[in-house]
Motif scaffolding. Sequence first.
Motif, short mmCIF file in Angstrom:
data_model
loop_
_atom_site.label_atom_id
_atom_site.label_comp_id
_atom_site.label_asym_id
_atom_site.label_seq_id
_atom_site.Cartn_x
_atom_site.Cartn_y
_atom_site.Cartn_z
N THR A 11 30.19 22.69 26.25
CA THR A 11 30.28 24.17 26.19
C THR A 11 31.58 24.63 25.32
OG1 THR A 11 31.34 24.43 28.17
CG2 THR A 11 28.94 24.55 28.31
N THR A 16 25.46 26.05 24.27
CA THR A 16 25.46 25.44 25.60
C THR A 16 24.40 24.47 25.42
OG1 THR A 16 25.17 27.79 26.24
CG2 THR A 16 25.06 26.20 27.97
N PRO A 47 35.19 34.94 21.70
CA PRO A 47 35.29 34.04 22.71
C PRO A 47 34.75 34.67 24.33
CG PRO A 47 37.16 34.14 21.49
CD PRO A 47 36.23 35.28 21.02
N GLU A 48 34.80 35.94 24.54
CA GLU A 48 34.56 36.39 25.74
C GLU A 48 32.97 36.39 25.77
OE1 GLU A 48 36.59 37.92 23.62
OE2 GLU A 48 38.70 37.99 25.15
N SER A 51 31.71 32.79 26.71
CA SER A 51 31.90 32.56 27.93
C SER A 51 30.61 33.09 28.86
CB SER A 51 33.01 33.01 28.69
OG SER A 51 33.91 32.54 27.79
N ARG A 52 30.43 34.33 28.33
CA ARG A 52 29.25 35.04 29.28
C ARG A 52 28.11 34.37 28.98
NH1 ARG A 52 28.46 41.00 27.68
NH2 ARG A 52 26.78 39.95 26.32
N HIS A 54 27.49 31.26 27.92
CA HIS A 54 27.35 29.76 28.65
C HIS A 54 26.88 30.11 30.08
CE1 HIS A 54 29.03 27.59 25.46
NE2 HIS A 54 29.94 27.92 25.28
N LEU A 55 27.57 31.10 30.60
CA LEU A 55 27.13 31.21 32.13
C LEU A 55 25.87 31.44 32.36
CD1 LEU A 55 30.15 33.44 33.68
CD2 LEU A 55 29.24 31.16 34.46
N GLY A 89 37.84 29.72 27.94
CA GLY A 89 36.86 30.13 28.73
C GLY A 89 35.66 29.61 28.64
N ALA A 90 35.15 29.02 27.27
CA ALA A 90 33.81 28.60 27.25
C ALA A 90 33.89 27.01 27.87
CB ALA A 90 33.57 28.49 25.73
N VAL A 93 33.35 27.07 31.72
CA VAL A 93 32.22 27.30 32.46
C VAL A 93 31.31 25.72 32.45
CG1 VAL A 93 29.84 28.09 32.00
CG2 VAL A 93 31.77 29.33 31.26
#
Length: 378
Positions: A11, A16, A47-48, A51-52, A54-55, A89-90, A93
């Motif tokens: 990730t 993902t 980036p933000e 991350s979201r 990937h979650l 951040g990525a 996760v």
Amino acid sequence: MSETYILGIETSCDETAAAVVCSGEHMLSNVVSSQIAVHQPYGGVVPELASREHLRAIVPVVRRALKEAGHNYQSIHAIAVTQGPGLAGALLVGISYAKALAFALKKPLITVNHLEGHIHAVLLEEREKGNYQIEFPLLALVVSGGHTHLFLAEQRRSGWGYQNIGRTRDDAAGEAYDKVAKLLGLGYPGGPIIDALARHGDPHAVRFGMAQIKHGNRGVPKDKQTPHDFSFSGIKTAVLRYVELEQMREGVAARQKALAGMAKPKAEDVLPLCDRKTLNLVASFQRAVVDDLVSKTLEAAREREARALFVTGGVAANSELRERFELEAAKEGLPVYFPSRKLSTDNAAMIAAAAFPKYLAGDFAEPEFSAEAALVLR
Ligand code: KG4
Ligand code: ZN
């Protein structure tokens, strides 16, 4: 030797991915959930948002990778995860999820450097083809959206060792593709589109001088020097200057407007929106980048007496780059290996494959490790 099934998780950027690989040489599944559509409106990875996404994707992606491989959480021997380099951040996760899985399942956890993963993508596929004859030292050009590195790789008693002998001083080659595509209004990601459009232009139409990097290692200790460096920010600026000088702004704006109305624009959609001048510019840009990557890599291979060449990472999917490397390396009698296009860009099969020598060496992660955005490969 008994078979070892490793679940890989990746990730680090905008994909993902999860995969199951047997003993570093047989890919049982390879699931990649791309976020391209999410980042497309911004012309680059946010980036933000990464991350979201990937979650959102991590649990179903891992489940699918196990299912497609005919495995379950219990039947795998270890879990491998990308520790870096990448977006912190990525990376977190994938790492948090891999840690939780390893803890709950009482399975060993192995950390992998993303760049080592790209190198092992080549090895995995060569072994799948039955090729165990690769000679060392091998020189690997890892060329993607975030990286342009030359590594001299040796096999050591426990795993592999790497010496970084070249890197980009500024933009990565893939980043230059993406930025040039953005400033020409061609869409995102730029690599595949420019690759397809370049075939329709004259690569000699615009002359770009590539950066000659000299004396950059002055004062740097010998073991830390990277004498075969690259630089791609100059060519991006040169393209921008050309657009201004040749008054191409209006055409760019018109293309941007036309493409904004399409959900997933492909090269076939972009081609009719490009005039000859744009196609020539794109072809000349690609020729300059390919010339630079090929000539500097082969120079390093000669100097270091490499016995094999690996070209890997997202930009290794480029057709002109592949053709030119095959042609030029053949002249020197140097075998050159690429991953398939599917394994050139980010995936988790390469992470599971790179983890196998570490599994054999008992090189497992400490529970407190975390993401390392600038992790160095040694
Ligand atoms: O390896 P990757 O999926 O992600 C990183 O680790 O960066 O590489 C993505 C990069 C993007 O910059 C994309 O534009 C580039 O690889 N790329 C290409 C091609 N396909 C993808 N560049 C040139 N030609 C291509 N065919
Ligand atoms: Zn990558």
